[in-house]
Motif scaffolding. Structure first.
Motif, PDB file in Angstrom:
ATOM      1  N   ASN A  41      17.274 -11.566   6.334  1.00 35.04           N
ATOM      2  CA  ASN A  41      16.357 -10.471   6.621  1.00 35.04           C
ATOM      3  C   ASN A  41      15.129 -10.952   7.383  1.00 35.04           C
ATOM      4  O   ASN A  41      14.630 -10.252   8.264  1.00 35.04           O
ATOM      5  CB  ASN A  41      15.929  -9.767   5.338  1.00 35.04           C
ATOM      6  CG  ASN A  41      16.999  -8.838   4.823  1.00 35.04           C
ATOM      7  OD1 ASN A  41      17.912  -8.475   5.549  1.00 35.04           O
ATOM      8  ND2 ASN A  41      16.898  -8.448   3.568  1.00 35.04           N
ATOM      9  N   LYS A  44      15.743 -11.162  10.916  1.00 32.33           N
ATOM     10  CA  LYS A  44      15.811  -9.835  11.531  1.00 32.33           C
ATOM     11  C   LYS A  44      14.441  -9.151  11.572  1.00 32.33           C
ATOM     12  O   LYS A  44      14.316  -8.052  12.088  1.00 32.33           O
ATOM     13  CB  LYS A  44      16.777  -8.948  10.741  1.00 32.33           C
ATOM     14  CG  LYS A  44      18.222  -9.399  10.810  1.00 32.33           C
ATOM     15  CD  LYS A  44      19.095  -8.493   9.948  1.00 32.33           C
ATOM     16  CE  LYS A  44      20.527  -8.989   9.904  1.00 32.33           C
ATOM     17  NZ  LYS A  44      21.353  -8.180   9.004  1.00 32.33           N
ATOM     18  N   LYS A  46      12.584  -8.445   8.751  1.00 27.47           N
ATOM     19  CA  LYS A  46      12.325  -7.746   7.492  1.00 27.47           C
ATOM     20  C   LYS A  46      11.960  -8.796   6.452  1.00 27.47           C
ATOM     21  O   LYS A  46      12.557  -9.851   6.399  1.00 27.47           O
ATOM     22  CB  LYS A  46      13.554  -6.976   7.038  1.00 27.47           C
ATOM     23  CG  LYS A  46      14.000  -5.914   8.016  1.00 27.47           C
ATOM     24  CD  LYS A  46      15.274  -5.247   7.544  1.00 27.47           C
ATOM     25  CE  LYS A  46      15.766  -4.239   8.563  1.00 27.47           C
ATOM     26  NZ  LYS A  46      17.026  -3.627   8.160  1.00 27.47           N
ATOM     27  N   TYR A  49      13.709  -6.697   0.468  1.00 26.57           N
ATOM     28  CA  TYR A  49      14.805  -5.751   0.337  1.00 26.57           C
ATOM     29  C   TYR A  49      14.833  -5.228  -1.091  1.00 26.57           C
ATOM     30  O   TYR A  49      14.202  -5.795  -1.980  1.00 26.57           O
ATOM     31  CB  TYR A  49      16.147  -6.373   0.725  1.00 26.57           C
ATOM     32  CG  TYR A  49      16.529  -7.602  -0.067  1.00 26.57           C
ATOM     33  CD1 TYR A  49      17.249  -7.493  -1.244  1.00 26.57           C
ATOM     34  CD2 TYR A  49      16.172  -8.875   0.361  1.00 26.57           C
ATOM     35  CE1 TYR A  49      17.598  -8.606  -1.978  1.00 26.57           C
ATOM     36  CE2 TYR A  49      16.521  -9.999  -0.361  1.00 26.57           C
ATOM     37  CZ  TYR A  49      17.230  -9.856  -1.525  1.00 26.57           C
ATOM     38  OH  TYR A  49      17.573 -10.959  -2.254  1.00 26.57           O
TER      39      TYR A  49
END
Length: 57
Positions: A41, A44, A46, A49
């Motif tokens: 993540n 990416k 991010k 989560y």
């Protein structure tokens, strides 16, 4: 005292406390456990989560 553009400037204790109160607020930071899903993540863009383990400092 503080230094501004090479000049020492003296301020009162009252003014120092006012500045200190305004600008030296502690921050609450949230840390996440770096597991394999977190690493993917982060790549990416991010940083967390759902159901990820975290703690606040």
């Amino acid at each position: 005292m503080y230094n501004k553009n090479g000049t020492d400037i003296e301020i009162t204790e009252k003014k120092y406390k006012k500045f200190s109160k305004k600008y030296h607020n502690p921050l609450k930071l949230k840390f996440y456990q770096a597991d394999a899903k977190a690493t993917k993540n982060i790549k990416k863009g991010k940083f967390s989560y759902k159901n990820q383990k975290s703690w606040t400092f």
